[in-house]
Structures are given as structure tokens and as C-alpha cells.
Design a protein around this motif. Sequence first.
Motif, PDB file in Angstrom:
ATOM      1  N   SER A   1       0.822  -1.206   0.000  1.00  0.00           N
ATOM      2  CA  SER A   1       0.000   0.000   0.000  1.00  0.00           C
ATOM      3  C   SER A   1       0.858   1.258   0.000  1.00  0.00           C
ATOM      4  CB  SER A   1      -0.935   0.006   1.208  1.00  0.00           C
ATOM      5  OG  SER A   1      -0.174   0.009   2.392  1.00  0.00           O
ATOM      6  N   THR A   2       0.223   2.348  -0.397  1.00  0.00           N
ATOM      7  CA  THR A   2       0.868   3.651  -0.329  1.00  0.00           C
ATOM      8  C   THR A   2       0.362   4.356   0.917  1.00  0.00           C
ATOM      9  OG1 THR A   2      -0.876   4.598  -1.705  1.00  0.00           O
ATOM     10  CG2 THR A   2       1.102   3.872  -2.835  1.00  0.00           C
ATOM     11  N   PRO A   3       1.120   5.296   1.465  1.00  0.00           N
ATOM     12  CA  PRO A   3       0.673   5.984   2.687  1.00  0.00           C
ATOM     13  C   PRO A   3      -0.725   6.586   2.519  1.00  0.00           C
ATOM     14  CG  PRO A   3       2.944   6.548   2.193  1.00  0.00           C
ATOM     15  CD  PRO A   3       2.429   5.758   1.021  1.00  0.00           C
ATOM     16  N   GLY A   4      -1.584   6.281   3.466  1.00  0.00           N
ATOM     17  CA  GLY A   4      -2.959   6.783   3.438  1.00  0.00           C
ATOM     18  C   GLY A   4      -3.944   5.879   2.725  1.00  0.00           C
ATOM     19  N   SER A   5      -3.459   4.876   2.018  1.00  0.00           N
ATOM     20  CA  SER A   5      -4.372   4.008   1.264  1.00  0.00           C
ATOM     21  C   SER A   5      -4.770   2.751   2.024  1.00  0.00           C
ATOM     22  CB  SER A   5      -3.736   3.598  -0.068  1.00  0.00           C
ATOM     23  OG  SER A   5      -2.723   2.632   0.138  1.00  0.00           O
ATOM     24  N   GLU A   6      -4.160   2.523   3.189  1.00  0.00           N
ATOM     25  CA  GLU A   6      -4.409   1.286   3.928  1.00  0.00           C
ATOM     26  C   GLU A   6      -5.894   1.065   4.220  1.00  0.00           C
ATOM     27  OE1 GLU A   6      -2.283   3.650   5.080  1.00  0.00           O
ATOM     28  OE2 GLU A   6      -0.305   2.746   4.982  1.00  0.00           O
ATOM     29  N   GLU A   7      -6.601   2.120   4.532  1.00  0.00           N
ATOM     30  CA  GLU A   7      -8.024   2.002   4.861  1.00  0.00           C
ATOM     31  C   GLU A   7      -8.830   1.470   3.679  1.00  0.00           C
ATOM     32  OE1 GLU A   7     -11.690   4.896   6.252  1.00  0.00           O
ATOM     33  OE2 GLU A   7      -9.642   5.508   6.686  1.00  0.00           O
ATOM     34  N   PHE A   8      -8.376   1.745   2.472  1.00  0.00           N
ATOM     35  CA  PHE A   8      -9.111   1.347   1.274  1.00  0.00           C
ATOM     36  C   PHE A   8      -8.535   0.107   0.603  1.00  0.00           C
ATOM     37  CE2 PHE A   8      -9.382   5.991   1.665  1.00  0.00           C
ATOM     38  CZ  PHE A   8     -10.755   6.120   1.798  1.00  0.00           C
ATOM     39  N   ASP A   9      -7.230  -0.077   0.671  1.00  0.00           N
ATOM     40  CA  ASP A   9      -6.578  -1.106  -0.118  1.00  0.00           C
ATOM     41  C   ASP A   9      -5.983  -2.262   0.686  1.00  0.00           C
ATOM     42  OD1 ASP A   9      -7.177   0.156  -2.545  1.00  0.00           O
ATOM     43  OD2 ASP A   9      -5.498   1.536  -2.293  1.00  0.00           O
ATOM     44  N   VAL A  10      -6.209  -2.282   1.982  1.00  0.00           N
ATOM     45  CA  VAL A  10      -5.830  -3.415   2.823  1.00  0.00           C
ATOM     46  C   VAL A  10      -7.091  -3.874   3.548  1.00  0.00           C
ATOM     47  CG1 VAL A  10      -4.420  -4.222   4.738  1.00  0.00           C
ATOM     48  CG2 VAL A  10      -3.465  -2.567   3.123  1.00  0.00           C
ATOM     49  N   VAL A  11      -7.515  -5.093   3.254  1.00  0.00           N
ATOM     50  CA  VAL A  11      -8.756  -5.636   3.817  1.00  0.00           C
ATOM     51  C   VAL A  11      -8.409  -6.839   4.681  1.00  0.00           C
ATOM     52  CG1 VAL A  11     -10.997  -6.647   3.267  1.00  0.00           C
ATOM     53  CG2 VAL A  11     -10.029  -4.894   1.777  1.00  0.00           C
ATOM     54  N   LYS A  12      -8.876  -6.827   5.922  1.00  0.00           N
ATOM     55  CA  LYS A  12      -8.666  -7.953   6.840  1.00  0.00           C
ATOM     56  C   LYS A  12     -10.013  -8.617   7.092  1.00  0.00           C
ATOM     57  CE  LYS A  12      -4.845  -5.568   8.980  1.00  0.00           C
ATOM     58  NZ  LYS A  12      -4.340  -4.879  10.151  1.00  0.00           N
ATOM     59  N   LEU A  13     -10.098  -9.899   6.765  1.00  0.00           N
ATOM     60  CA  LEU A  13     -11.337 -10.650   6.909  1.00  0.00           C
ATOM     61  C   LEU A  13     -11.099 -11.865   7.797  1.00  0.00           C
ATOM     62  CD1 LEU A  13     -12.348 -10.665   3.137  1.00  0.00           C
ATOM     63  CD2 LEU A  13     -13.202  -9.122   4.901  1.00  0.00           C
ATOM     64  N   TYR A  14     -12.139 -12.268   8.510  1.00  0.00           N
ATOM     65  CA  TYR A  14     -12.097 -13.452   9.362  1.00  0.00           C
ATOM     66  C   TYR A  14     -13.151 -14.433   8.855  1.00  0.00           C
ATOM     67  CZ  TYR A  14      -9.205 -10.729  12.503  1.00  0.00           C
ATOM     68  OH  TYR A  14      -8.176  -9.980  13.024  1.00  0.00           O
ATOM     69  N   ALA A  15     -12.749 -15.664   8.648  1.00  0.00           N
ATOM     70  CA  ALA A  15     -13.641 -16.671   8.075  1.00  0.00           C
ATOM     71  C   ALA A  15     -14.935 -16.817   8.864  1.00  0.00           C
ATOM     72  CB  ALA A  15     -12.924 -18.012   7.982  1.00  0.00           C
TER      73      ALA A  15
END
Length: 64
Positions: free
Chosen positions: A7-21
Motif C-alpha cells: 500500500s501507499t501511505p494513506g491508502s491502507e483504509e481502502f486497499d488493505v482488507v482484513k477478513l475473518y472466516a
Amino acid sequence: MITKKISTPGSEEFDVVKLYAEDTSSENVLENLEMMPFMSEHKLVILRNFDNYRAKDKNAIAEY
């Protein structure tokens, strides 16, 4: 950490997704995998507890 490389700085909220099964359907996982990145060149989808899915759902995700 891979998150910083993807990711680029500031994009984590949009481009990093954490999911739990246990909280997410396999269909939702696939939708997130198919979604294009928003503010960076790449998108990172982290899926925790993959083993909690049924064999059918594991196969659908693995085939992607």
C-alpha cells in the motif's frame, strides 16, 4: 511488513482488507479479491482462519 510494501501511505483504509472466516462468507471474500485497488497500485486481502470454511468454500477461494 507486507502491508507497507503493497500500500501507499494513506491508502491502507481502502486497499488493505482484513477478513475473518467466521465473520465473512466465501462470496464476500471473492468479491473483495475481485475488487480493484482504490488509492494504490495493489490491494491486499488478508483472510484469517481459512480452515474454518467448508471444503466447497475453500475450493472456491483457492481456485481464484
